[in-house]
Design a protein around this motif. Structure first.
Motif, PDB file in Angstrom:
ATOM      1  N   VAL A  59      14.655   6.329   9.992  1.00  0.00           N
ATOM      2  CA  VAL A  59      14.682   7.788   9.014  1.00  0.00           C
ATOM      3  C   VAL A  59      13.566   8.942   8.884  1.00  0.00           C
ATOM      4  O   VAL A  59      12.388   8.525   9.182  1.00  0.00           O
ATOM      5  N   THR A  60      14.305   9.326   8.956  1.00  0.00           N
ATOM      6  CA  THR A  60      13.455  10.433   8.490  1.00  0.00           C
ATOM      7  C   THR A  60      12.423  10.716   7.857  1.00  0.00           C
ATOM      8  O   THR A  60      12.917  11.041   6.141  1.00  0.00           O
ATOM      9  N   ARG A  61      11.223  10.769   7.629  1.00  0.00           N
ATOM     10  CA  ARG A  61      10.488  10.713   6.624  1.00  0.00           C
ATOM     11  C   ARG A  61       9.496  12.197   6.485  1.00  0.00           C
ATOM     12  O   ARG A  61       8.508  12.548   7.014  1.00  0.00           O
ATOM     13  N   PRO A  62      10.335  12.518   5.256  1.00  0.00           N
ATOM     14  CA  PRO A  62      10.049  14.564   5.435  1.00  0.00           C
ATOM     15  C   PRO A  62       8.260  14.233   5.256  1.00  0.00           C
ATOM     16  O   PRO A  62       8.226  13.222   3.994  1.00  0.00           O
ATOM     17  N   VAL A  63       7.832  15.073   4.441  1.00  0.00           N
ATOM     18  CA  VAL A  63       6.609  15.760   4.138  1.00  0.00           C
ATOM     19  C   VAL A  63       6.588  15.848   2.840  1.00  0.00           C
ATOM     20  O   VAL A  63       7.707  16.119   2.103  1.00  0.00           O
ATOM     21  N   ASN A  64       5.526  15.180   1.730  1.00  0.00           N
ATOM     22  CA  ASN A  64       5.206  15.171   0.424  1.00  0.00           C
ATOM     23  C   ASN A  64       5.669  13.353   0.147  1.00  0.00           C
ATOM     24  O   ASN A  64       5.552  12.946  -0.809  1.00  0.00           O
ATOM     25  N   GLU A  65       6.869  12.627   1.362  1.00  0.00           N
ATOM     26  CA  GLU A  65       7.583  10.922   0.560  1.00  0.00           C
ATOM     27  C   GLU A  65       6.761  10.415   0.216  1.00  0.00           C
ATOM     28  O   GLU A  65       5.606  10.715   1.368  1.00  0.00           O
ATOM     29  N   VAL A  66       6.902   9.594  -0.531  1.00  0.00           N
ATOM     30  CA  VAL A  66       5.425   8.818  -1.222  1.00  0.00           C
ATOM     31  C   VAL A  66       6.330   7.322  -1.063  1.00  0.00           C
ATOM     32  O   VAL A  66       7.303   6.879  -1.317  1.00  0.00           O
ATOM     33  N   PHE A  67       5.826   6.359   0.050  1.00  0.00           N
ATOM     34  CA  PHE A  67       6.502   4.878  -0.301  1.00  0.00           C
ATOM     35  C   PHE A  67       5.930   4.451   0.519  1.00  0.00           C
ATOM     36  O   PHE A  67       4.327   3.932   0.851  1.00  0.00           O
ATOM     37  N   GLU A  68       5.855   2.657   0.559  1.00  0.00           N
ATOM     38  CA  GLU A  68       5.173   1.336   0.633  1.00  0.00           C
ATOM     39  C   GLU A  68       4.858   0.546   1.849  1.00  0.00           C
ATOM     40  O   GLU A  68       5.943   0.616   2.368  1.00  0.00           O
TER      41      GLU A  68
ATOM     42  N   MET B 213       1.012  -1.171   0.155  1.00  0.00           N
ATOM     43  CA  MET B 213      -0.328  -0.103   0.114  1.00  0.00           C
ATOM     44  C   MET B 213       1.185   1.436  -0.349  1.00  0.00           C
ATOM     45  O   MET B 213       2.378   0.894   0.443  1.00  0.00           O
ATOM     46  N   LYS B 214       0.306   1.889  -0.918  1.00  0.00           N
ATOM     47  CA  LYS B 214       1.168   3.644  -0.546  1.00  0.00           C
ATOM     48  C   LYS B 214       0.703   4.348   0.134  1.00  0.00           C
ATOM     49  O   LYS B 214      -0.226   4.606   0.333  1.00  0.00           O
ATOM     50  N   VAL B 215       1.564   5.619   0.679  1.00  0.00           N
ATOM     51  CA  VAL B 215       1.127   6.274   1.955  1.00  0.00           C
ATOM     52  C   VAL B 215       1.767   7.490   1.620  1.00  0.00           C
ATOM     53  O   VAL B 215       3.227   7.319   0.742  1.00  0.00           O
ATOM     54  N   LYS B 216       1.948   8.844   2.383  1.00  0.00           N
ATOM     55  CA  LYS B 216       2.258   9.785   1.373  1.00  0.00           C
ATOM     56  C   LYS B 216       2.039  10.274   2.559  1.00  0.00           C
ATOM     57  O   LYS B 216       1.228  11.061   3.578  1.00  0.00           O
ATOM     58  N   VAL B 217       2.945  11.341   2.985  1.00  0.00           N
ATOM     59  CA  VAL B 217       3.608  11.639   4.313  1.00  0.00           C
ATOM     60  C   VAL B 217       2.796  12.751   4.125  1.00  0.00           C
ATOM     61  O   VAL B 217       3.004  13.812   3.789  1.00  0.00           O
ATOM     62  N   ILE B 218       2.330  13.184   5.536  1.00  0.00           N
ATOM     63  CA  ILE B 218       1.844  15.157   5.922  1.00  0.00           C
ATOM     64  C   ILE B 218       2.315  15.693   6.619  1.00  0.00           C
ATOM     65  O   ILE B 218       2.087  16.760   6.892  1.00  0.00           O
ATOM     66  N   SER B 219       3.175  14.715   7.686  1.00  0.00           N
ATOM     67  CA  SER B 219       3.630  15.982   9.184  1.00  0.00           C
ATOM     68  C   SER B 219       5.069  14.574   8.727  1.00  0.00           C
ATOM     69  O   SER B 219       5.088  13.466   9.375  1.00  0.00           O
TER      70      SER B 219
ATOM     71  N   THR C 220      -1.514   9.938   4.704  1.00  0.00           N
ATOM     72  CA  THR C 220      -2.630   9.165   4.168  1.00  0.00           C
ATOM     73  C   THR C 220      -2.450   8.536   2.839  1.00  0.00           C
ATOM     74  O   THR C 220      -0.814   8.680   1.974  1.00  0.00           O
ATOM     75  N   GLU C 221      -2.920   7.601   3.032  1.00  0.00           N
ATOM     76  CA  GLU C 221      -3.175   7.009   1.605  1.00  0.00           C
ATOM     77  C   GLU C 221      -3.435   6.856   0.222  1.00  0.00           C
ATOM     78  O   GLU C 221      -4.102   8.028   0.131  1.00  0.00           O
ATOM     79  N   ILE C 222      -2.639   6.794  -0.417  1.00  0.00           N
ATOM     80  CA  ILE C 222      -2.730   6.989  -1.947  1.00  0.00           C
ATOM     81  C   ILE C 222      -3.548   6.252  -2.684  1.00  0.00           C
ATOM     82  O   ILE C 222      -3.221   4.814  -3.021  1.00  0.00           O
ATOM     83  N   LYS C 223      -4.698   6.640  -2.986  1.00  0.00           N
ATOM     84  CA  LYS C 223      -5.955   5.516  -4.041  1.00  0.00           C
ATOM     85  C   LYS C 223      -5.158   5.218  -5.137  1.00  0.00           C
ATOM     86  O   LYS C 223      -4.690   6.391  -5.716  1.00  0.00           O
ATOM     87  N   GLU C 224      -4.682   4.650  -5.777  1.00  0.00           N
ATOM     88  CA  GLU C 224      -4.181   4.450  -7.385  1.00  0.00           C
ATOM     89  C   GLU C 224      -5.296   4.044  -8.251  1.00  0.00           C
ATOM     90  O   GLU C 224      -6.208   3.302  -8.162  1.00  0.00           O
TER      91      GLU C 224
END
Length: 56
Positions: A17-26, A1-7, A42-46
């Motif tokens: 690992v520091t996850r910056p805002v707007n990073e997308v990862f599985e 599942m892909k997610v996008k960092v909002i905070s 937040t979840e990314i709907k593909e």
């Protein structure tokens, strides 16, 4: 599942690992649910691309 960092946050399950805002990862669905509940991602709907009919 892909997610996008909002905070931004330090991902303790990946060696802090520091996850910056707007990073997308599985992540796994369980991990995604945990991060969403904490307000970090937040979840990314593909969406599959629509096939359009072309006329010539």
């Amino acid at each position: 599942m892909k997610v996008k960092v909002i905070s931004a946050f330090n991902d303790k399950e990946n060696n802090f690992v520091t996850r910056p805002v707007n990073e997308v990862f599985e992540v796994s669905p369980e991990r995604a649910k945990e991060l969403i509940e904490k307000g970090f991602v937040t979840e990314i709907k593909e969406e599959k691309p629509k096939k359009s009919k072309q006329t010539y």
